[in-house]
Design a protein around this motif. Structure first.
Motif, PDB file in Angstrom:
ATOM      1  N   ARG A  11       0.701  -1.324  -0.052  1.00 41.32           N
ATOM      2  CA  ARG A  11       0.033   0.090   0.114  1.00 41.32           C
ATOM      3  C   ARG A  11       1.053   1.288  -0.019  1.00 41.32           C
ATOM      4  NH1 ARG A  11      -4.273   0.252   4.362  1.00 41.32           N
ATOM      5  NH2 ARG A  11      -5.072   2.021   2.698  1.00 41.32           N
ATOM      6  N   ALA A  12       1.991   1.012   0.622  1.00 43.40           N
ATOM      7  CA  ALA A  12       2.988   2.331   0.814  1.00 43.40           C
ATOM      8  C   ALA A  12       4.003   2.306  -0.619  1.00 43.40           C
ATOM      9  CB  ALA A  12       3.600   2.282   1.917  1.00 43.40           C
ATOM     10  N   ALA A  13       3.996   1.454  -1.259  1.00 46.67           N
ATOM     11  CA  ALA A  13       4.983   1.378  -2.324  1.00 46.67           C
ATOM     12  C   ALA A  13       4.538   2.328  -3.509  1.00 46.67           C
ATOM     13  CB  ALA A  13       4.896  -0.080  -2.745  1.00 46.67           C
ATOM     14  N   ASP A  14       5.556   2.536  -4.449  1.00 47.90           N
ATOM     15  CA  ASP A  14       5.671   3.423  -5.446  1.00 47.90           C
ATOM     16  C   ASP A  14       5.962   2.782  -6.512  1.00 47.90           C
ATOM     17  OD1 ASP A  14       5.266   5.482  -7.491  1.00 47.90           O
ATOM     18  OD2 ASP A  14       6.669   6.956  -6.306  1.00 47.90           O
ATOM     19  N   PRO A  15       5.179   2.359  -7.576  1.00 43.83           N
ATOM     20  CA  PRO A  15       5.658   1.645  -8.887  1.00 43.83           C
ATOM     21  C   PRO A  15       6.670   2.453  -9.516  1.00 43.83           C
ATOM     22  CG  PRO A  15       3.380   1.564  -8.632  1.00 43.83           C
ATOM     23  CD  PRO A  15       3.769   2.351  -7.544  1.00 43.83           C
ATOM     24  N   ALA A  16       6.481   3.946  -9.376  1.00 44.98           N
ATOM     25  CA  ALA A  16       7.589   4.827 -10.000  1.00 44.98           C
ATOM     26  C   ALA A  16       8.778   4.614  -9.606  1.00 44.98           C
ATOM     27  CB  ALA A  16       6.939   6.362 -10.132  1.00 44.98           C
ATOM     28  N   ARG A  17       8.971   3.964  -8.442  1.00 43.18           N
ATOM     29  CA  ARG A  17      10.306   4.049  -7.924  1.00 43.18           C
ATOM     30  C   ARG A  17      10.604   2.665  -7.889  1.00 43.18           C
ATOM     31  NH1 ARG A  17       8.387   6.052  -2.147  1.00 43.18           N
ATOM     32  NH2 ARG A  17       8.314   3.892  -1.888  1.00 43.18           N
ATOM     33  N   ASP A  18      10.223   2.117  -8.940  1.00 41.14           N
ATOM     34  CA  ASP A  18      10.683   0.581  -9.165  1.00 41.14           C
ATOM     35  C   ASP A  18      10.385  -0.497  -8.001  1.00 41.14           C
ATOM     36  OD1 ASP A  18      11.228   0.945 -11.787  1.00 41.14           O
ATOM     37  OD2 ASP A  18      13.220   1.446 -11.191  1.00 41.14           O
ATOM     38  N   ALA A  31       8.855 -16.749  -0.773  1.00 39.33           N
ATOM     39  CA  ALA A  31       9.281 -17.295  -2.084  1.00 39.33           C
ATOM     40  C   ALA A  31       8.694 -18.880  -2.304  1.00 39.33           C
ATOM     41  CB  ALA A  31      10.930 -17.329  -2.022  1.00 39.33           C
ATOM     42  N   PRO A  32       8.273 -19.192  -3.316  1.00 37.78           N
ATOM     43  CA  PRO A  32       8.216 -18.355  -4.360  1.00 37.78           C
ATOM     44  C   PRO A  32       7.374 -17.289  -4.652  1.00 37.78           C
ATOM     45  CG  PRO A  32       7.389 -20.616  -5.003  1.00 37.78           C
ATOM     46  CD  PRO A  32       7.780 -20.714  -3.442  1.00 37.78           C
ATOM     47  N   HIS A  33       7.091 -16.656  -5.515  1.00 42.69           N
ATOM     48  CA  HIS A  33       6.387 -15.305  -5.612  1.00 42.69           C
ATOM     49  C   HIS A  33       5.002 -15.871  -5.961  1.00 42.69           C
ATOM     50  CE1 HIS A  33       4.782 -11.513  -6.872  1.00 42.69           C
ATOM     51  NE2 HIS A  33       4.533 -12.064  -8.180  1.00 42.69           N
ATOM     52  N   GLY A  34       4.735 -16.756  -6.587  1.00 46.81           N
ATOM     53  CA  GLY A  34       3.378 -17.403  -6.932  1.00 46.81           C
ATOM     54  C   GLY A  34       2.644 -18.039  -5.674  1.00 46.81           C
ATOM     55  N   ARG A  35       3.436 -18.348  -4.744  1.00 48.37           N
ATOM     56  CA  ARG A  35       2.809 -18.906  -3.444  1.00 48.37           C
ATOM     57  C   ARG A  35       2.350 -17.564  -2.549  1.00 48.37           C
ATOM     58  NH1 ARG A  35       6.291 -22.775  -0.149  1.00 48.37           N
ATOM     59  NH2 ARG A  35       4.671 -22.614   1.274  1.00 48.37           N
ATOM     60  N   PHE A  36       3.276 -16.644  -2.767  1.00 51.29           N
ATOM     61  CA  PHE A  36       3.052 -15.249  -1.777  1.00 51.29           C
ATOM     62  C   PHE A  36       1.508 -14.743  -2.621  1.00 51.29           C
ATOM     63  CE2 PHE A  36       2.999 -10.530  -2.267  1.00 51.29           C
ATOM     64  CZ  PHE A  36       2.853 -10.131  -0.910  1.00 51.29           C
ATOM     65  N   SER A  37       1.660 -14.568  -3.867  1.00 50.27           N
ATOM     66  CA  SER A  37       0.161 -14.000  -4.534  1.00 50.27           C
ATOM     67  C   SER A  37      -1.145 -14.952  -4.236  1.00 50.27           C
ATOM     68  CB  SER A  37       0.342 -14.245  -6.138  1.00 50.27           C
ATOM     69  OG  SER A  37       1.530 -13.330  -6.536  1.00 50.27           O
ATOM     70  N   ALA A  38      -0.907 -16.230  -4.162  1.00 49.67           N
ATOM     71  CA  ALA A  38      -2.156 -16.862  -3.782  1.00 49.67           C
ATOM     72  C   ALA A  38      -2.643 -16.900  -2.332  1.00 49.67           C
ATOM     73  CB  ALA A  38      -1.732 -18.581  -4.082  1.00 49.67           C
ATOM     74  N   GLY A  49      -0.511  -7.200  -6.989  1.00 51.14           N
ATOM     75  CA  GLY A  49      -0.407  -6.361  -8.102  1.00 51.14           C
ATOM     76  C   GLY A  49      -1.511  -5.367  -8.058  1.00 51.14           C
ATOM     77  N   THR A  50      -2.770  -5.583  -7.717  1.00 51.18           N
ATOM     78  CA  THR A  50      -3.678  -4.739  -7.643  1.00 51.18           C
ATOM     79  C   THR A  50      -3.462  -3.651  -6.552  1.00 51.18           C
ATOM     80  OG1 THR A  50      -5.297  -6.293  -8.585  1.00 51.18           O
ATOM     81  CG2 THR A  50      -5.994  -4.460  -7.524  1.00 51.18           C
ATOM     82  N   THR A  51      -3.209  -4.181  -5.473  1.00 49.61           N
ATOM     83  CA  THR A  51      -2.753  -3.366  -4.088  1.00 49.61           C
ATOM     84  C   THR A  51      -1.962  -2.450  -4.491  1.00 49.61           C
ATOM     85  OG1 THR A  51      -3.632  -5.121  -2.718  1.00 49.61           O
ATOM     86  CG2 THR A  51      -2.054  -3.462  -1.669  1.00 49.61           C
ATOM     87  N   LEU A  52      -0.659  -2.860  -5.104  1.00 47.69           N
ATOM     88  CA  LEU A  52       0.333  -1.965  -5.551  1.00 47.69           C
ATOM     89  C   LEU A  52       0.139  -0.985  -6.537  1.00 47.69           C
ATOM     90  CD1 LEU A  52       3.562  -1.576  -5.644  1.00 47.69           C
ATOM     91  CD2 LEU A  52       3.845  -3.000  -7.364  1.00 47.69           C
ATOM     92  N   HIS A  53      -0.747  -1.267  -7.327  1.00 42.38           N
ATOM     93  CA  HIS A  53      -0.997  -0.254  -8.295  1.00 42.38           C
ATOM     94  C   HIS A  53      -2.544   0.709  -7.813  1.00 42.38           C
ATOM     95  CE1 HIS A  53       2.000  -1.419 -10.903  1.00 42.38           C
ATOM     96  NE2 HIS A  53       1.780  -2.641 -10.599  1.00 42.38           N
ATOM     97  N   SER A  54      -3.072   0.584  -6.910  1.00 41.82           N
ATOM     98  CA  SER A  54      -4.314   1.341  -6.539  1.00 41.82           C
ATOM     99  C   SER A  54      -3.875   2.463  -5.828  1.00 41.82           C
ATOM    100  CB  SER A  54      -5.022   0.374  -5.697  1.00 41.82           C
ATOM    101  OG  SER A  54      -4.450   0.115  -4.463  1.00 41.82           O
TER     102      SER A  54
END
Length: 54
Positions: A11-18, A31-38, A49-54
């Motif tokens: 929520r605090a991240a900025d995609p513009a800062r990579d 790790a792996p990333h897929g397990r985190f996503s699930a 990703g939706t949270t990151l970009h909202s």
């Protein structure tokens, strides 16, 4: 506890800062990333990703 910390970071991240889902997941030991996503989708009802970009 870790999923909630990762959620706060997303929520605090900025995609513009990579800031990325993969980097935040790795920071919190997911790790792996897929397990985190699930896990994240089950816990918060949307993708990290939706949270990151909202």
């Amino acid at each position: 506890m870790r999923p909630h910390h990762a959620h706060q970071d997303l929520r605090a991240a900025d995609p513009a800062r990579d800031d990325s889902v993969a980097a935040i997941a790795a920071r919190w030991g997911f790790a792996p990333h897929g397990r985190f996503s699930a896990l994240y989708r089950r816990e918060f009802g949307r993708s990290p990703g939706t949270t990151l970009h909202s």
